[in-house]
Design a protein around this motif. Structure first.
Motif, PDB file in Angstrom:
ATOM      1  N   LEU A  77       0.833  -1.200   0.000  1.00  0.00           N
ATOM      2  CA  LEU A  77       0.000   0.000   0.000  1.00  0.00           C
ATOM      3  C   LEU A  77       0.871   1.254   0.000  1.00  0.00           C
ATOM      4  N   SER A  78       2.048   1.177   0.622  1.00  0.00           N
ATOM      5  CA  SER A  78       2.958   2.326   0.621  1.00  0.00           C
ATOM      6  C   SER A  78       3.435   2.653  -0.789  1.00  0.00           C
ATOM      7  N   THR A  79       3.563   1.638  -1.653  1.00  0.00           N
ATOM      8  CA  THR A  79       3.951   1.880  -3.048  1.00  0.00           C
ATOM      9  C   THR A  79       2.844   2.643  -3.775  1.00  0.00           C
ATOM     10  N   VAL A  80       1.585   2.267  -3.483  1.00  0.00           N
ATOM     11  CA  VAL A  80       0.442   2.961  -4.098  1.00  0.00           C
ATOM     12  C   VAL A  80       0.342   4.394  -3.586  1.00  0.00           C
ATOM     13  N   SER A  81       0.455   4.563  -2.251  1.00  0.00           N
ATOM     14  CA  SER A  81       0.286   5.900  -1.668  1.00  0.00           C
ATOM     15  C   SER A  81       1.433   6.836  -2.022  1.00  0.00           C
ATOM     16  N   ALA A  82       2.583   6.276  -2.423  1.00  0.00           N
ATOM     17  CA  ALA A  82       3.684   7.131  -2.860  1.00  0.00           C
ATOM     18  C   ALA A  82       3.321   7.876  -4.144  1.00  0.00           C
ATOM     19  N   PRO A 124      -0.983  10.008  -2.899  1.00  0.00           N
ATOM     20  CA  PRO A 124      -0.962  10.325  -1.460  1.00  0.00           C
ATOM     21  C   PRO A 124      -2.354  10.282  -0.836  1.00  0.00           C
ATOM     22  N   GLY A 125      -2.456   9.601   0.306  1.00  0.00           N
ATOM     23  CA  GLY A 125      -3.733   9.475   0.991  1.00  0.00           C
ATOM     24  C   GLY A 125      -4.479   8.199   0.660  1.00  0.00           C
ATOM     25  N   ALA A 126      -3.985   7.413  -0.311  1.00  0.00           N
ATOM     26  CA  ALA A 126      -4.664   6.176  -0.704  1.00  0.00           C
ATOM     27  C   ALA A 126      -4.726   5.205   0.467  1.00  0.00           C
ATOM     28  N   CYS A 127      -5.866   4.504   0.617  1.00  0.00           N
ATOM     29  CA  CYS A 127      -6.004   3.533   1.714  1.00  0.00           C
ATOM     30  C   CYS A 127      -6.388   2.147   1.197  1.00  0.00           C
ATOM     31  N   GLY A 128      -6.473   1.969  -0.138  1.00  0.00           N
ATOM     32  CA  GLY A 128      -6.813   0.671  -0.691  1.00  0.00           C
ATOM     33  C   GLY A 128      -7.085   0.763  -2.186  1.00  0.00           C
ATOM     34  N   GLU A 156      -2.355  -5.887   6.730  1.00  0.00           N
ATOM     35  CA  GLU A 156      -1.162  -5.270   7.307  1.00  0.00           C
ATOM     36  C   GLU A 156      -0.345  -4.514   6.265  1.00  0.00           C
ATOM     37  N   GLY A 157      -1.045  -3.688   5.488  1.00  0.00           N
ATOM     38  CA  GLY A 157      -0.363  -2.833   4.530  1.00  0.00           C
ATOM     39  C   GLY A 157       0.028  -3.511   3.229  1.00  0.00           C
ATOM     40  N   VAL A 158      -0.414  -4.760   3.031  1.00  0.00           N
ATOM     41  CA  VAL A 158      -0.068  -5.512   1.816  1.00  0.00           C
ATOM     42  C   VAL A 158      -1.343  -5.832   1.047  1.00  0.00           C
ATOM     43  N   LEU A 159      -1.386  -5.475  -0.239  1.00  0.00           N
ATOM     44  CA  LEU A 159      -2.527  -5.742  -1.112  1.00  0.00           C
ATOM     45  C   LEU A 159      -2.313  -7.066  -1.835  1.00  0.00           C
ATOM     46  N   HIS A 160      -3.317  -7.953  -1.759  1.00  0.00           N
ATOM     47  CA  HIS A 160      -3.206  -9.280  -2.359  1.00  0.00           C
ATOM     48  C   HIS A 160      -4.030  -9.354  -3.646  1.00  0.00           C
ATOM     49  N   ALA A 161      -3.463 -10.009  -4.651  1.00  0.00           N
ATOM     50  CA  ALA A 161      -4.112 -10.105  -5.960  1.00  0.00           C
ATOM     51  C   ALA A 161      -5.423 -10.877  -5.866  1.00  0.00           C
ATOM     52  N   PRO A 162      -6.392 -10.562  -6.746  1.00  0.00           N
ATOM     53  CA  PRO A 162      -7.631 -11.359  -6.815  1.00  0.00           C
ATOM     54  C   PRO A 162      -7.313 -12.817  -7.152  1.00  0.00           C
ATOM     55  N   GLU A 163      -8.322 -13.667  -7.086  1.00  0.00           N
ATOM     56  CA  GLU A 163      -8.126 -15.109  -7.285  1.00  0.00           C
ATOM     57  C   GLU A 163      -7.427 -15.441  -8.593  1.00  0.00           C
ATOM     58  N   ASN A 164      -7.748 -14.700  -9.656  1.00  0.00           N
ATOM     59  CA  ASN A 164      -7.167 -14.983 -10.968  1.00  0.00           C
ATOM     60  C   ASN A 164      -5.977 -14.091 -11.296  1.00  0.00           C
ATOM     61  N   GLY A 165      -5.373 -13.498 -10.276  1.00  0.00           N
ATOM     62  CA  GLY A 165      -4.218 -12.641 -10.509  1.00  0.00           C
ATOM     63  C   GLY A 165      -4.635 -11.211 -10.834  1.00  0.00           C
ATOM     64  N   TRP A 166      -3.651 -10.342 -10.956  1.00  0.00           N
ATOM     65  CA  TRP A 166      -3.936  -8.923 -11.222  1.00  0.00           C
ATOM     66  C   TRP A 166      -4.473  -8.697 -12.629  1.00  0.00           C
ATOM     67  N   GLY A 167      -3.964  -9.482 -13.592  1.00  0.00           N
ATOM     68  CA  GLY A 167      -4.446  -9.352 -14.974  1.00  0.00           C
ATOM     69  C   GLY A 167      -4.206  -7.963 -15.548  1.00  0.00           C
ATOM     70  N   ASN A 168      -5.039  -7.593 -16.527  1.00  0.00           N
ATOM     71  CA  ASN A 168      -4.924  -6.281 -17.175  1.00  0.00           C
ATOM     72  C   ASN A 168      -6.008  -5.317 -16.718  1.00  0.00           C
ATOM     73  N   ASP A 217       5.386   2.785   4.808  1.00  0.00           N
ATOM     74  CA  ASP A 217       5.894   1.413   4.981  1.00  0.00           C
ATOM     75  C   ASP A 217       4.842   0.497   5.589  1.00  0.00           C
ATOM     76  N   GLY A 218       3.573   0.655   5.170  1.00  0.00           N
ATOM     77  CA  GLY A 218       2.522  -0.250   5.611  1.00  0.00           C
ATOM     78  C   GLY A 218       1.869   0.091   6.928  1.00  0.00           C
TER      79      GLY A 218
END
Length: 289
Positions: A29-34, A37-41, A59-71, A174-175
């Protein structure tokens, strides 16, 4: 291993930005908010149901959907107080226009950054806060003997407008959610010095002093933990820095699966103690009689 990216945008119809993923396929999530700014998900539109779905965050980590991130294009979520990005931009424009009048005689101050993860470095702080504006100073406070982080630091910006924008929101670094505030010495003379001790209500008997110490160390250095005997469903935690204590007051936190309430510890003010007891469950309220 080739670096993988996912496509992220503030709105579905906007041009997306590519955000790098980690080696295990997750995204911090810290990579996204960089970049936002202000992103929470993140959320995305399901190709099957055409409904918006949230991306799992642990805990600050975004997990891919069941079929992966895709396009797919993943849309940024902001805290409710930020509302929609358009509203956020409008508020920023209003703040900027009102600030122009007195910007000339306003000087920036060192801001205290509370709740830093132990691993956060000064370069990490600079990289994050540089997304808001020019940073002229960063510092992570460390223990003189061990060199370990104390869980807080300082940052100063070149522009007063940037400083106000940073103070007005929480920050995922940093999460972990962190707060930026003016130190007590920079606040008005009518603001009292805050206590370094907090009252932890709704405790359960299986919570030990070590459990509480280890939990609250994530926010800053803990100097003392006191649990009354016999057990009375509350405890006191004392921090080395009063800013850490004040930032937690009013929060409901989860410790060992139980929601506890944090308030300012003011034992000598009976009225404050009674105010705390109002609205608490009967077992706790009875302790105030």
């Amino acid at each position: 291993m080739a670096e993988m990216y996912i496509r992220v945008a503030e709105e579905e119809n906007e041009e997306p930005m590519e955000i790098p993923s980690e080696d295990d396929g997750t995204v911090l999530l810290s990579t996204v908010s960089a970049q936002f700014p202000g992103a929470c998900g993140l959320r995305y539109r399901s190709p099957i149901s055409q409904c918006m779905r949230g991306v799992r965050l642990v805990e600050g980590v975004l997990h891919a959907p069941e079929n992966g991130w895709g396009n797919l294009v993943y849309v940024v979520n902001y805290p409710k107080e930020s509302a929609l990005p358009d509203n956020k931009r409008k508020m920023d424009e209003i703040d900027a226009s009102s600030a122009k009048i007195k910007r000339g005689d306003q000087k920036t101050s060192d801001l205290i950054v509370l709740g830093l993860p132990w691993k956060t470095t000064e370069q990490d702080l600079k990289d994050y806060f540089s997304t808001f504006g020019e940073v002229i100073m960063v510092q992570v406070k460390r223990d003189v003997k061990t060199g370990n982080s104390k869980g807080f630091g300082f940052v100063r910006f070149a522009e007063w407008e940037t400083q106000n924008k940073v103070i007005a929101q929480r920050h995922m670094i940093d999460g972990r959610w962190c707060d930026c505030k003016l130190p007590n010495s920079k606040q008005g003379p009518d603001e009292p010095m805050r206590s370094r001790k907090v009252f932890v209500g709704r405790c359960t008997e299986d919570m030990t002093a070590d459990d509480l110490r280890q939990f609250f160390l994530q926010y800053g250095e803990v100097t003392d933990v006191f649990i009354p005997k016999p057990f009375r469903a509350f405890a006191f935690v004392t921090f080395a820095d009063d800013q850490v204590a004040s930032s937690l007051c009013g929060e409901d936190l989860i410790i060992k699966g139980v929601s506890v309430h944090i308030s300012n510890a003011e034992p000598k003010h009976n009225n404050s103690r009674q105010m705390f007891c109002l609205g608490r469950r009967p077992s706790v309220a009875a302790l105030c009689g």
